[in-house]
Scaffold this motif. Structure first.
Motif, PDB file in Angstrom:
ATOM      1  N   PHE A 193       0.802  -1.009  -0.019  1.00 31.43           N
ATOM      2  CA  PHE A 193      -0.008  -0.051  -0.016  1.00 31.43           C
ATOM      3  C   PHE A 193       0.921   1.455  -0.023  1.00 31.43           C
ATOM      4  O   PHE A 193       0.295   2.463  -0.432  1.00 31.43           O
ATOM      5  CB  PHE A 193      -0.999   0.007   1.123  1.00 31.43           C
ATOM      6  CG  PHE A 193      -1.845   1.196   0.995  1.00 31.43           C
ATOM      7  CD1 PHE A 193      -2.988   1.143   0.061  1.00 31.43           C
ATOM      8  CD2 PHE A 193      -1.731   2.331   1.832  1.00 31.43           C
ATOM      9  CE1 PHE A 193      -3.834   2.133  -0.023  1.00 31.43           C
ATOM     10  CE2 PHE A 193      -2.633   3.358   1.693  1.00 31.43           C
ATOM     11  CZ  PHE A 193      -3.812   3.189   0.723  1.00 31.43           C
ATOM     12  N   LYS A 194       1.976   1.098   0.454  1.00 31.40           N
ATOM     13  CA  LYS A 194       2.908   2.484   0.494  1.00 31.40           C
ATOM     14  C   LYS A 194       2.931   3.079  -0.973  1.00 31.40           C
ATOM     15  O   LYS A 194       2.755   4.437  -0.865  1.00 31.40           O
ATOM     16  CB  LYS A 194       4.392   2.012   0.909  1.00 31.40           C
ATOM     17  CG  LYS A 194       5.401   3.092   1.192  1.00 31.40           C
ATOM     18  CD  LYS A 194       6.434   2.710   1.941  1.00 31.40           C
ATOM     19  CE  LYS A 194       7.339   3.683   2.211  1.00 31.40           C
ATOM     20  NZ  LYS A 194       8.036   4.459   1.292  1.00 31.40           N
ATOM     21  N   HIS A 197      -0.239   4.831  -1.533  1.00 29.65           N
ATOM     22  CA  HIS A 197      -0.584   5.780  -0.751  1.00 29.65           C
ATOM     23  C   HIS A 197       0.301   7.010  -1.183  1.00 29.65           C
ATOM     24  O   HIS A 197      -0.433   8.314  -1.078  1.00 29.65           O
ATOM     25  CB  HIS A 197      -0.090   5.672   0.741  1.00 29.65           C
ATOM     26  CG  HIS A 197      -0.354   6.780   1.931  1.00 29.65           C
ATOM     27  ND1 HIS A 197       0.656   7.193   2.213  1.00 29.65           N
ATOM     28  CD2 HIS A 197      -1.435   7.014   2.498  1.00 29.65           C
ATOM     29  CE1 HIS A 197       0.310   8.135   3.270  1.00 29.65           C
ATOM     30  NE2 HIS A 197      -0.912   7.984   3.427  1.00 29.65           N
ATOM     31  N   GLU A 198       1.263   6.939  -1.524  1.00 27.77           N
ATOM     32  CA  GLU A 198       2.377   8.092  -1.999  1.00 27.77           C
ATOM     33  C   GLU A 198       1.524   8.653  -3.302  1.00 27.77           C
ATOM     34  O   GLU A 198       1.555   9.756  -3.547  1.00 27.77           O
ATOM     35  CB  GLU A 198       3.626   7.527  -2.334  1.00 27.77           C
ATOM     36  CG  GLU A 198       4.438   7.427  -0.998  1.00 27.77           C
ATOM     37  CD  GLU A 198       5.756   6.389  -1.354  1.00 27.77           C
ATOM     38  OE1 GLU A 198       6.060   6.189  -2.441  1.00 27.77           O
ATOM     39  OE2 GLU A 198       6.420   6.519  -0.238  1.00 27.77           O
ATOM     40  N   CYS A 200      -1.587   8.649  -4.145  1.00 24.50           N
ATOM     41  CA  CYS A 200      -2.957   9.298  -3.729  1.00 24.50           C
ATOM     42  C   CYS A 200      -2.697  10.726  -3.317  1.00 24.50           C
ATOM     43  O   CYS A 200      -3.090  11.797  -3.634  1.00 24.50           O
ATOM     44  CB  CYS A 200      -3.757   8.448  -2.926  1.00 24.50           C
ATOM     45  SG  CYS A 200      -4.213   7.137  -3.370  1.00 24.50           S
ATOM     46  N   LEU A 220      -9.801   6.401  -2.537  1.00 25.50           N
ATOM     47  CA  LEU A 220      -9.466   6.451  -1.260  1.00 25.50           C
ATOM     48  C   LEU A 220     -10.407   6.052  -0.304  1.00 25.50           C
ATOM     49  O   LEU A 220     -10.456   5.174   0.590  1.00 25.50           O
ATOM     50  CB  LEU A 220      -9.135   7.842  -0.812  1.00 25.50           C
ATOM     51  CG  LEU A 220      -7.445   8.206  -0.954  1.00 25.50           C
ATOM     52  CD1 LEU A 220      -7.397   9.764  -0.544  1.00 25.50           C
ATOM     53  CD2 LEU A 220      -6.601   7.546   0.285  1.00 25.50           C
ATOM     54  N   ILE A 227      -6.826   0.037   5.330  1.00 23.92           N
ATOM     55  CA  ILE A 227      -5.427   0.372   5.188  1.00 23.92           C
ATOM     56  C   ILE A 227      -4.549   0.570   6.546  1.00 23.92           C
ATOM     57  O   ILE A 227      -5.458   0.744   7.380  1.00 23.92           O
ATOM     58  CB  ILE A 227      -5.134   1.382   4.349  1.00 23.92           C
ATOM     59  CG1 ILE A 227      -5.678   2.643   4.806  1.00 23.92           C
ATOM     60  CG2 ILE A 227      -5.646   1.541   2.835  1.00 23.92           C
ATOM     61  CD1 ILE A 227      -5.414   4.032   4.222  1.00 23.92           C
ATOM     62  N   TYR A 231      -0.877   5.105   7.880  1.00 25.41           N
ATOM     63  CA  TYR A 231      -1.142   6.048   6.538  1.00 25.41           C
ATOM     64  C   TYR A 231      -2.066   7.034   6.624  1.00 25.41           C
ATOM     65  O   TYR A 231      -2.213   7.801   5.864  1.00 25.41           O
ATOM     66  CB  TYR A 231      -1.438   4.887   4.995  1.00 25.41           C
ATOM     67  CG  TYR A 231      -0.392   4.181   4.925  1.00 25.41           C
ATOM     68  CD1 TYR A 231       0.937   4.404   4.359  1.00 25.41           C
ATOM     69  CD2 TYR A 231      -0.519   2.796   5.138  1.00 25.41           C
ATOM     70  CE1 TYR A 231       1.947   3.579   4.150  1.00 25.41           C
ATOM     71  CE2 TYR A 231       0.686   1.735   4.585  1.00 25.41           C
ATOM     72  CZ  TYR A 231       1.709   2.390   4.104  1.00 25.41           C
ATOM     73  OH  TYR A 231       2.718   1.534   3.767  1.00 25.41           O
ATOM     74  N   ILE A 232      -3.189   6.795   7.567  1.00 25.96           N
ATOM     75  CA  ILE A 232      -4.368   7.661   7.912  1.00 25.96           C
ATOM     76  C   ILE A 232      -3.775   8.839   8.630  1.00 25.96           C
ATOM     77  O   ILE A 232      -3.798   9.897   8.529  1.00 25.96           O
ATOM     78  CB  ILE A 232      -5.308   7.088   8.231  1.00 25.96           C
ATOM     79  CG1 ILE A 232      -6.034   5.888   7.252  1.00 25.96           C
ATOM     80  CG2 ILE A 232      -6.508   8.012   8.555  1.00 25.96           C
ATOM     81  CD1 ILE A 232      -7.131   5.223   7.899  1.00 25.96           C
ATOM     82  N   SER A 235       0.367  10.775   8.552  1.00 19.94           N
ATOM     83  CA  SER A 235       0.574  11.191   7.172  1.00 19.94           C
ATOM     84  C   SER A 235       0.090  12.516   7.064  1.00 19.94           C
ATOM     85  O   SER A 235      -1.142  12.684   7.894  1.00 19.94           O
ATOM     86  CB  SER A 235       0.554  10.235   6.036  1.00 19.94           C
ATOM     87  OG  SER A 235      -0.972  10.136   5.728  1.00 19.94           O
ATOM     88  N   LEU A 237      -2.640  12.826   5.256  1.00 20.57           N
ATOM     89  CA  LEU A 237      -3.769  12.584   4.442  1.00 20.57           C
ATOM     90  C   LEU A 237      -5.127  13.313   5.099  1.00 20.57           C
ATOM     91  O   LEU A 237      -5.724  13.932   4.086  1.00 20.57           O
ATOM     92  CB  LEU A 237      -3.904  11.234   4.759  1.00 20.57           C
ATOM     93  CG  LEU A 237      -5.225  10.663   4.007  1.00 20.57           C
ATOM     94  CD1 LEU A 237      -5.334  10.774   2.469  1.00 20.57           C
ATOM     95  CD2 LEU A 237      -5.492   9.012   4.274  1.00 20.57           C
TER      96      LEU A 237
END
Length: 1070
Positions: A193-194, A197-198, A200, A220, A227, A231-232, A235, A237
């Motif tokens: 997922f990394k 994520h980058e 998005c 998303l 996820i 990551y949420i 980061s 996001l």
């Protein structure tokens, strides 16, 4: 000629000709042209080599429908044959689809023009991924991310592919893939997922293209529920999402993403972030939608986007509060923001939209349940602390609970008002307002409304328990506004009375008494002072509904009970549609719960109410329809049944049945002089009505009905025989259409009602063998013999259910009669029902219910059957569980289980299983793997488990295999394993022999553990690909039923949650 050319796949297909065929199928030409095209396309689709033409077709056609047809062919191969294809063919197809997608999505114009085609290609690619990734296509995610960075349109399409993949793995995988495959795909998505994520974040920070940003937000949204949390929360996001929230173009998508985050629940680690998100969100929301806005009006006048925003806002608040409301209870600032949010949610709850209201109601229900449980557990502080997730001393827990109740006191008061104003209609209310504003009788039940009523009732009961004083105050205030006309409308009165009725049982008796005295008095006054038939009908329906909900109050207050019943008698003369029906229903409901009160002489009375009622019986029922009179007789029967003095009971019964008996004696007297008198349609109707009245009384009186049924029994059988001969003569002379004439239908109704009366009486009568001996022998010829002699169209299915009831009632004492019953009904009924799956639906279910009764209570009689007869029985059972009608199939499976258990314990165990073991196993696997029979899954599994346990237990001492064809004698367990592997391998050529062998071995190893055994079968059904892309909830129905039973037990423990009328107790009020 063209068709033959298309069907020849030994050379590249003629694409122009295929285009023309597809165009003919979708075109507006003649029906023949479309049918011909349909046949050709179906033949092509079922040809196993057709998929090799897919690339050729896609490369050479411009027709979108032809492309879709080719991709449909390909989808079948991917789903069912992909792993069996050579590696170069798999790689070739994979690369081709990837290239076409990249080519079409790299250019803005072609991407927009071919959007539907690209979407379909994306779906095919994701189906391939489910087989290939991660093991055979490890570089998929890096490849996709790299491609996305080359162009914004490719990036937009990559987002669509990722969204599809996420949905396939996380949302639609149950019943589509094995548990192992789902686990593998989830792990792969998580670990890779990394990069996603980058990508998005990069798009959201750098792109200016609205379409790309929307696609990224949508992707998303699909990802946020699974996820890794870092990551949420660790980061940028959330910050990025909150920046997009005020922008109208992205508002709804952003709100959906925030809702996904709000729904996550994983402990306290990120509480600070949640409080922070919420406070920023509330500040932004006040700018977008000021708190003073009248949300229901704004919703009514809003655009589709604006309405969607209100729906999404409801979802956000409810999701956030469900998981994180405690975070907001910690500081004064947070509490203010929380109370403002609850105010928004209350206002949204008034929006006139069913879906929005369901979302709000669902949350309100869970919040008040949580507050109620803490309040309910206050007597047990340890439980309360545990439930609230608190580690503290009991005294602290008490003060915490009180503080919390005070915090929510104002919102809960507003919620009470909301629930009262929007209360849904209960099932008992039959009088409704139609679309023209007229008051009419309800013609159809609305299940959605009934479900909504159930949740609202539950919510209001919790609210009442939290604060009875406020609940009562709000209800009485609204009621006084109805009386003084300030707030009187039909809808306002209805919802208020439905709310009052719904909290029955939740108050202590003293409070309930005080409350109801005021409510009933006010409603009766309202009925007196209001003019107009429609108004009267609405008020009458509300009075009846409320009094019907409070039997405890009526039992304690004879004067009120008598007034209410006399009011119901008044309503029985009111001809407005629905009022009489409701009066009869309410009368029955009240009598069932208060019957003792009517048979004792009350203070100030000269005789029991039942006696007074019987004196004026004729006048009371004068304006009722026949079906209402039957209901009335059932009610009075309930009263008489409560009389303990046999002499009085007998006297009341004679008085009750006086009117129908007079008419019956008159008819039988006339018939003795001239039998033709009984053929008059009006006389037939009168006979039917008398029998129905008797059945209603028998339903209530059971054994005490003996003297009455004895009085009419033999005459009734004579009428039965005569009417049966009339029917047979009519059908013999007039052919099959004669059975549909009104006279024959009437005659058959009399026969059915006769059988129903006898069945009702025998079923309700206490276990007294002499009753069986008195009534069963005289019926053998008039009923059983008549059934055998009749033409198929003249046979009544009720004969089968009557004898099933008799055997269920008198059990083993009926063994001697079973051969006679068999002889009369077995062969002739089987001939009727095995021609197809449609004719004689009533006979099907009742025939197998009769067989089930015989197998359960008279099994020795089955053992006495000849082998031909037993084979007929077993064939009929197999035929039953093959049936697509759920009830018939389930009855057949239950009967099979009963037979297997009984034969296992009998001396004929070896003989039976040598004849039928393999057949049963083969037939059960046939229905188990056929998607028409999913509802029988639980029973299929139980039969297989029984068979496998039996064969491994050593209970069978004789071989199951045909010894003459086998050189050595294998043990039965080994033989059945081999047989099962062979059976499944030939049935599912798409599965490898190693997979089938593993499955069969797992079944045998887990045969003792039903849960594991069941899971192996579920996985097999998915692997065999028979159950893909379907609704598979029936495979999990048993777990759902267990959950429902636990919920019912919980509800029974809380006063009022189950209405007094629904609790199965006698509630005798001596």
């Amino acid at each position: 000629m063209a068709a033959e050319k298309l069907r020849d796949l030994s050379q590249p297909i003629d694409v122009a000709l295929l285009d023309a065929t597809v165009a003919a199928f979708y075109g507006t030409g003649s029906k023949e042209e479309r049918t011909t095209a349909d046949h050709i396309l179906r033949d092509l689709q079922s040809n196993p080599d057709m998929w090799l033409q897919v690339v050729h077709i896609l490369s050479n056609t411009q027709n979108l429908n032809t492309k879709f047809f080719a991709l449909q062919v390909l989808e079948g191969v991917i789903k069912y044959r992909w792993n069996a294809l050579p590696i170069e063919q798999r790689d070739g197809m994979k690369n081709y689809i990837s290239e076409v997608i990249v080519k079409l999505s790299s250019d803005e114009i072609s991407f927009r023009r071919e959007r539907l085609y690209v979407n379909k290609l994306n779906t095919s690619l994701v189906q391939i991924l489910k087989h290939e990734w991660p093991a055979r296509w490890q570089s998929f995610v890096p490849d996709l991310v790299a491609a996305a960075k080359t162009s914004e349109t490719i990036c937009e399409n990559c987002m669509a592919i990722l969204k599809l993949l996420s949905e396939e793995v996380f949302d639609f995988s149950r019943g589509e893939m094995t548990r192992q495959k789902i686990k593998e795909l989830k792990q792969s998505l998580n670990s890779e997922f990394k990069l996603i994520h980058e990508l998005c974040l990069y798009v959201l920070s750098a792109s200016q293209r609205a379409e790309l940003i929307r696609a990224t937000l949508a992707t998303l949204h699909a990802f946020l529920s699974w996820i890794p949390l870092g990551y949420i929360f660790e980061s940028p996001l959330l910050e990025t999402l909150l920046k997009f929230f005020p922008v109208p173009a992205y508002r709804n998508l952003t709100l959906q993403c925030l809702t996904e985050v709000a729904a996550l629940n994983f402990g306290d680690f990120y509480n600070m972030q949640y409080a922070n998100i919420y406070s920023i969100f509330m500040v932004q929301l006040q700018n977008i939608l000021p708190p003073s806005t009248n949300i229901p009006v704004a919703y009514l006048n809003g655009s589709t986007e604006e309405q969607a925003f209100i729906q999404n806002l409801a979802l956000f608040f409810t999701s956030f509060y469900k998981s994180h409301i405690r975070v907001l209870e910690s500081t004064p600032e947070n509490i203010n923001a929380l109370l403002m949010g609850l105010e928004y949610l209350i206002n949204i709850s008034y929006v006139d939209d069913t879906e929005v209201f369901k979302v709000c109601l669902d949350y309100w229900n869970s919040l008040v349940l949580e507050l109620f449980e803490a309040h309910h557990n206050q007597e047990n502080p340890a439980a309360a602390a545990n439930m609230m997730g608190l580690k503290m001393f009991p005294a602290m827990v008490d003060s915490q609970i009180m503080q919390r109740r005070q915090l929510y006191a104002v919102p809960m008061s507003k919620l009470r008002l909301l629930t009262i104003c929007r209360m849904a209609k209960p099932e008992e209310v039959l009088i409704v307002e139609d679309e023209n504003g007229n008051i009419v009788r309800e013609t159809m039940k609305d299940n959605d409304v009934l479900l909504q009523y159930k949740i609202m009732k539950e919510t209001l009961i919790y609210l009442a328990h939290l604060d009875h004083v406020d609940t009562e105050k709000q209800m009485l205030e609204k009621l006084s506004k109805q009386l003084n006309g300030e707030d009187y409308t039909w809808n306002n009165l209805n919802t208020l009375c439905w709310a009052i009725g719904s909290i029955s049982g939740s108050m202590v008796e003293e409070q309930e008494n005080r409350f109801l005295v005021m409510v009933i008095r006010d409603l009766l006054n309202l009925c007196e002072i209001t003019k107009g038939k429609d108004n009267k009908a609405v008020i009458a329906s509300n009075i009846m509904y409320v009094v019907g909900q409070y039997p405890r109050f009526l039992r304690a207050h004879w004067k009120f009970l008598k007034t209410v019943v006399n009011k119901l008698f008044e309503f029985m003369h009111e001809t407005h549609p629905g009022v009489q029906d409701m009066a009869c229903d309410t009368f029955l409901k009240i009598v069932q719960k208060c019957k003792r009160k009517f048979v004792i002489t009350q203070v100030g009375e000269n005789e029991p109410f039942v006696s007074e009622l019987l004196t004026s019986l004729a006048a009371t029922i004068a304006d009722l329809e026949p079906h209402q009179i039957h209901s009335f007789y059932e009610s009075v029967g309930q009263m008489i049944q409560a009389e303990s003095d046999p002499q009085k009971r007998e006297e009341y019964l004679q008085r009750l049945m006086q009117l129908p008996n007079q008419k019956w004696t008159e008819i039988i007297g006339q018939a003795r002089q001239s039998v033709d008198f009984l053929k008059d349609p009006d006389v037939i109707r009168a006979v039917l009505n008398i029998l129905q009245t008797n059945t209603s009384a028998a339903t209530s009186l059971g054994t005490y009905f003996l003297s009455q049924i004895t009085l009419i029994f033999l005459d009734m059988l004579n009428v039965y025989r005569m009417y049966s001969e009339l029917i047979s003569t009519s059908i013999a002379q007039g052919g099959p259409y004669a059975s549909r004439t009104s006279v024959v239908k009437l005659l058959r109704s009399v026969k059915r009602e006769t059988l129903k009366l006898i069945e009702t009486f025998l079923d309700k009568a206490e276990d007294q063998p002499q009753i069986g001996k008195q009534f069963v022998p005289p019926m053998m010829d008039p009923v059983l013999g008549d059934y055998a002699r009749n033409l198929p169209d003249a046979r009544e299915s009720e004969v089968l259910s009557l004898f099933a009831t008799i055997i269920n009632k008198y059990k083993g004492t009926m063994i001697e009669d079973v051969p006679r019953i068999f002889e009369a009904v077995f062969q002739c009924t089987l001939e009727m029902i095995t021609k197809n799956f449609e004719d004689y639906p009533e006979h099907r279910l009742k025939f197998f219910s009769l067989l089930h009764a015989i197998a359960t209570y008279c099994f020795p009689a089955l053992v006495q059957l000849s082998s031909e007869q037993l084979k007929l029985v077993m064939d009929s059972i197999v035929w039953a569980f093959r049936h697509t009608e759920r009830n018939v199939a389930e009855t057949g499976l239950n009967l099979l289980l009963e037979m297997l258990i009984n034969f296992q314990a009998s001396e004929f165990c070896n003989q039976f299983h040598q004849s039928y073991f393999l057949t049963i196993e083969q037939e059960i696997f046939a229905v188990l793997t056929d998607t028409f029979h999913k509802p029988g899954f639980k029973l299929h599994v139980l039969v297989l488990q029984h068979l496998f346990c039996l064969v491994e237990s050593g209970a069978l001492s004789e071989p199951l295999c045909d010894v003459s064809t086998v050189p050595y004698r294998p043990n039965n367990g080994f033989f059945v394993r081999e047989y099962t592997i062979k059976l499944l391998s030939t049935s599912f050529p798409n599965m490898k022999i190693s997979e089938v062998t593993q499955f069969v071995n797992e079944l045998f190893e887990s045969r003792i553990d039903l849960s594991t055994f069941k899971n192996h079968i579920r996985d097999f059904l998915v692997q065999s690909k028979e159950f893909s892309a379907q609704d598979n909830k029936d495979l999990y129905a048993e777990e759902a039923a267990a959950q429902q039973e636990r919920e019912r037990q919980r509800m029974l423990s809380i006063p009022g949650l189950i209405a007094p009328n629904e609790i199965q107790d006698e509630m005798l009020d001596s």
